[in-house]
Design a protein around this motif. Structure first.
Motif, PDB file in Angstrom:
ATOM      1  N   GLN A   1     -24.306  -1.251   4.340  1.00 19.80           N
ATOM      2  CA  GLN A   1     -23.705  -0.807   5.596  1.00 19.80           C
ATOM      3  C   GLN A   1     -22.207  -0.560   5.440  1.00 19.80           C
ATOM      4  O   GLN A   1     -21.666   0.421   5.958  1.00 19.80           O
ATOM      5  CB  GLN A   1     -23.949  -1.848   6.692  1.00 19.80           C
ATOM      6  CG  GLN A   1     -25.392  -1.955   7.097  1.00 19.80           C
ATOM      7  CD  GLN A   1     -25.651  -3.127   8.018  1.00 19.80           C
ATOM      8  OE1 GLN A   1     -24.769  -3.906   8.320  1.00 19.80           O
ATOM      9  NE2 GLN A   1     -26.897  -3.255   8.457  1.00 19.80           N
ATOM     10  N   THR A   2     -21.543  -1.424   4.695  1.00 20.23           N
ATOM     11  CA  THR A   2     -20.101  -1.290   4.494  1.00 20.23           C
ATOM     12  C   THR A   2     -19.767  -0.033   3.701  1.00 20.23           C
ATOM     13  O   THR A   2     -18.831   0.704   4.047  1.00 20.23           O
ATOM     14  CB  THR A   2     -19.553  -2.532   3.764  1.00 20.23           C
ATOM     15  OG1 THR A   2     -19.894  -3.687   4.524  1.00 20.23           O
ATOM     16  CG2 THR A   2     -18.057  -2.453   3.580  1.00 20.23           C
TER      17      THR A   2
ATOM     18  N   SER B   1     -31.205  -2.072  -1.323  1.00 18.58           N
ATOM     19  CA  SER B   1     -31.246  -3.107  -0.290  1.00 18.58           C
ATOM     20  C   SER B   1     -32.473  -2.955   0.604  1.00 18.58           C
ATOM     21  O   SER B   1     -33.031  -3.953   1.070  1.00 18.58           O
ATOM     22  CB  SER B   1     -29.963  -3.099   0.538  1.00 18.58           C
ATOM     23  OG  SER B   1     -29.813  -1.881   1.221  1.00 18.58           O
TER      24      SER B   1
ATOM     25  N   THR C   1     -28.396   2.754  10.232  1.00 19.47           N
ATOM     26  CA  THR C   1     -28.090   1.392   9.799  1.00 19.47           C
ATOM     27  C   THR C   1     -27.570   0.532  10.954  1.00 19.47           C
ATOM     28  O   THR C   1     -27.667  -0.683  10.902  1.00 19.47           O
ATOM     29  CB  THR C   1     -27.050   1.376   8.662  1.00 19.47           C
ATOM     30  OG1 THR C   1     -25.858   2.000   9.102  1.00 19.47           O
ATOM     31  CG2 THR C   1     -27.584   2.036   7.420  1.00 19.47           C
TER      32      THR C   1
ATOM     33  N   THR D   1     -29.393 -10.447   2.337  1.00 16.15           N
ATOM     34  CA  THR D   1     -28.420 -10.303   3.423  1.00 16.15           C
ATOM     35  C   THR D   1     -27.145  -9.632   2.934  1.00 16.15           C
ATOM     36  O   THR D   1     -26.610  -8.725   3.590  1.00 16.15           O
ATOM     37  CB  THR D   1     -28.092 -11.691   4.014  1.00 16.15           C
ATOM     38  OG1 THR D   1     -29.296 -12.311   4.426  1.00 16.15           O
ATOM     39  CG2 THR D   1     -27.154 -11.573   5.192  1.00 16.15           C
ATOM     40  N   GLN D   2     -26.660 -10.059   1.784  1.00 15.13           N
ATOM     41  CA  GLN D   2     -25.436  -9.478   1.234  1.00 15.13           C
ATOM     42  C   GLN D   2     -25.643  -8.023   0.818  1.00 15.13           C
ATOM     43  O   GLN D   2     -24.748  -7.190   0.982  1.00 15.13           O
ATOM     44  CB  GLN D   2     -24.930 -10.309   0.045  1.00 15.13           C
ATOM     45  CG  GLN D   2     -24.505 -11.712   0.424  1.00 15.13           C
ATOM     46  CD  GLN D   2     -23.361 -11.716   1.423  1.00 15.13           C
ATOM     47  OE1 GLN D   2     -22.463 -10.900   1.373  1.00 15.13           O
ATOM     48  NE2 GLN D   2     -23.408 -12.656   2.348  1.00 15.13           N
TER      49      GLN D   2
ATOM     50  N   THR E   1     -32.573   0.960   6.736  1.00 16.31           N
ATOM     51  CA  THR E   1     -31.752   1.217   5.553  1.00 16.31           C
ATOM     52  C   THR E   1     -32.446   2.208   4.629  1.00 16.31           C
ATOM     53  O   THR E   1     -31.782   3.032   3.988  1.00 16.31           O
ATOM     54  CB  THR E   1     -31.432  -0.103   4.831  1.00 16.31           C
ATOM     55  OG1 THR E   1     -30.877  -1.021   5.770  1.00 16.31           O
ATOM     56  CG2 THR E   1     -30.431   0.108   3.715  1.00 16.31           C
TER      57      THR E   1
ATOM     58  N   LEU F   1     -27.762  -5.862   2.203  1.00 20.47           N
ATOM     59  CA  LEU F   1     -27.805  -5.064   3.431  1.00 20.47           C
ATOM     60  C   LEU F   1     -26.399  -4.863   3.995  1.00 20.47           C
ATOM     61  O   LEU F   1     -26.043  -3.757   4.422  1.00 20.47           O
ATOM     62  CB  LEU F   1     -28.709  -5.725   4.470  1.00 20.47           C
ATOM     63  CG  LEU F   1     -30.207  -5.627   4.205  1.00 20.47           C
ATOM     64  CD1 LEU F   1     -30.972  -6.561   5.138  1.00 20.47           C
ATOM     65  CD2 LEU F   1     -30.693  -4.210   4.350  1.00 20.47           C
ATOM     66  N   ALA F   2     -25.596  -5.919   3.985  1.00 23.35           N
ATOM     67  CA  ALA F   2     -24.217  -5.807   4.489  1.00 23.35           C
ATOM     68  C   ALA F   2     -23.386  -4.881   3.609  1.00 23.35           C
ATOM     69  O   ALA F   2     -22.576  -4.086   4.114  1.00 23.35           O
ATOM     70  CB  ALA F   2     -23.575  -7.187   4.559  1.00 23.35           C
TER      71      ALA F   2
ATOM     72  N   TRP G   1     -29.143  -3.518  14.750  1.00 25.55           N
ATOM     73  CA  TRP G   1     -28.264  -4.491  15.396  1.00 25.55           C
ATOM     74  C   TRP G   1     -28.498  -4.522  16.910  1.00 25.55           C
ATOM     75  O   TRP G   1     -28.253  -5.537  17.556  1.00 25.55           O
ATOM     76  CB  TRP G   1     -26.803  -4.182  15.108  1.00 25.55           C
ATOM     77  CG  TRP G   1     -26.418  -4.477  13.701  1.00 25.55           C
ATOM     78  CD1 TRP G   1     -26.246  -3.569  12.689  1.00 25.55           C
ATOM     79  CD2 TRP G   1     -26.175  -5.759  13.121  1.00 25.55           C
ATOM     80  NE1 TRP G   1     -25.920  -4.217  11.537  1.00 25.55           N
ATOM     81  CE2 TRP G   1     -25.867  -5.558  11.769  1.00 25.55           C
ATOM     82  CE3 TRP G   1     -26.200  -7.055  13.619  1.00 25.55           C
ATOM     83  CZ2 TRP G   1     -25.578  -6.611  10.912  1.00 25.55           C
ATOM     84  CZ3 TRP G   1     -25.910  -8.098  12.758  1.00 25.55           C
ATOM     85  CH2 TRP G   1     -25.604  -7.868  11.425  1.00 25.55           C
TER      86      TRP G   1
END
Length: 118
Positions: free
Chosen positions: A45-46, A19, A81, A38-39, A103, A41-42, A85
């Motif tokens: 993080q998840t 990512s 990560t 975007t997906q 990341t 990176l998410a 934000w």
């Protein structure tokens, strides 16, 4: 639980690296994160949050890592990560660079965490 923690460690390293590369390439190419970036990176993080959760479950079961630095590297990877934000600028290209760079740092820290676990 330990086996799951080890398997998810490889997912964290791979997803964070993939990512980060995708985000940095997208910022260089168009300056905008598409749906896939975007997906990714998410997802990275998840999976990282899940890895920290598994580590906390292992700690609750009194299973400790060989070195205490393992906990430092894992915590710093999670913080890396989360930092964009709070601190990334509003400009889309620079924001994407922040997320990609953070990341990538998280991937490097995850590698170090894995190296101190065994």
């Amino acid at each position: 639980m330990l086996t799951a923690h080890r398997v998810v460690a490889f997912l964290v390293i791979g997803l964070c690296a993939a990512s980060a590369i995708a985000a940095l390439a997208a910022s260089r190419r168009s300056g905008r994160a598409g749906r896939i970036v975007t997906q990714l990176l998410a997802l990275a993080q998840t999976v990282l949050v899940a890895q920290v959760g598994l580590g906390l479950l292992l700690l609750a079961d009194h299973r400790r890592a060989a070195e205490r630095l393992h906990y430092v590297y894992g915590s710093l990877a999670l913080l890396a990560t989360l930092a964009p934000w709070f601190y990334a600028p509003a400009d889309a290209r620079r924001r994407l660079l922040w997320f990609g760079g953070a990341t990538l740092v998280a991937a490097a820290l995850a590698v170090r965490a894995y190296m101190t676990a065994t």
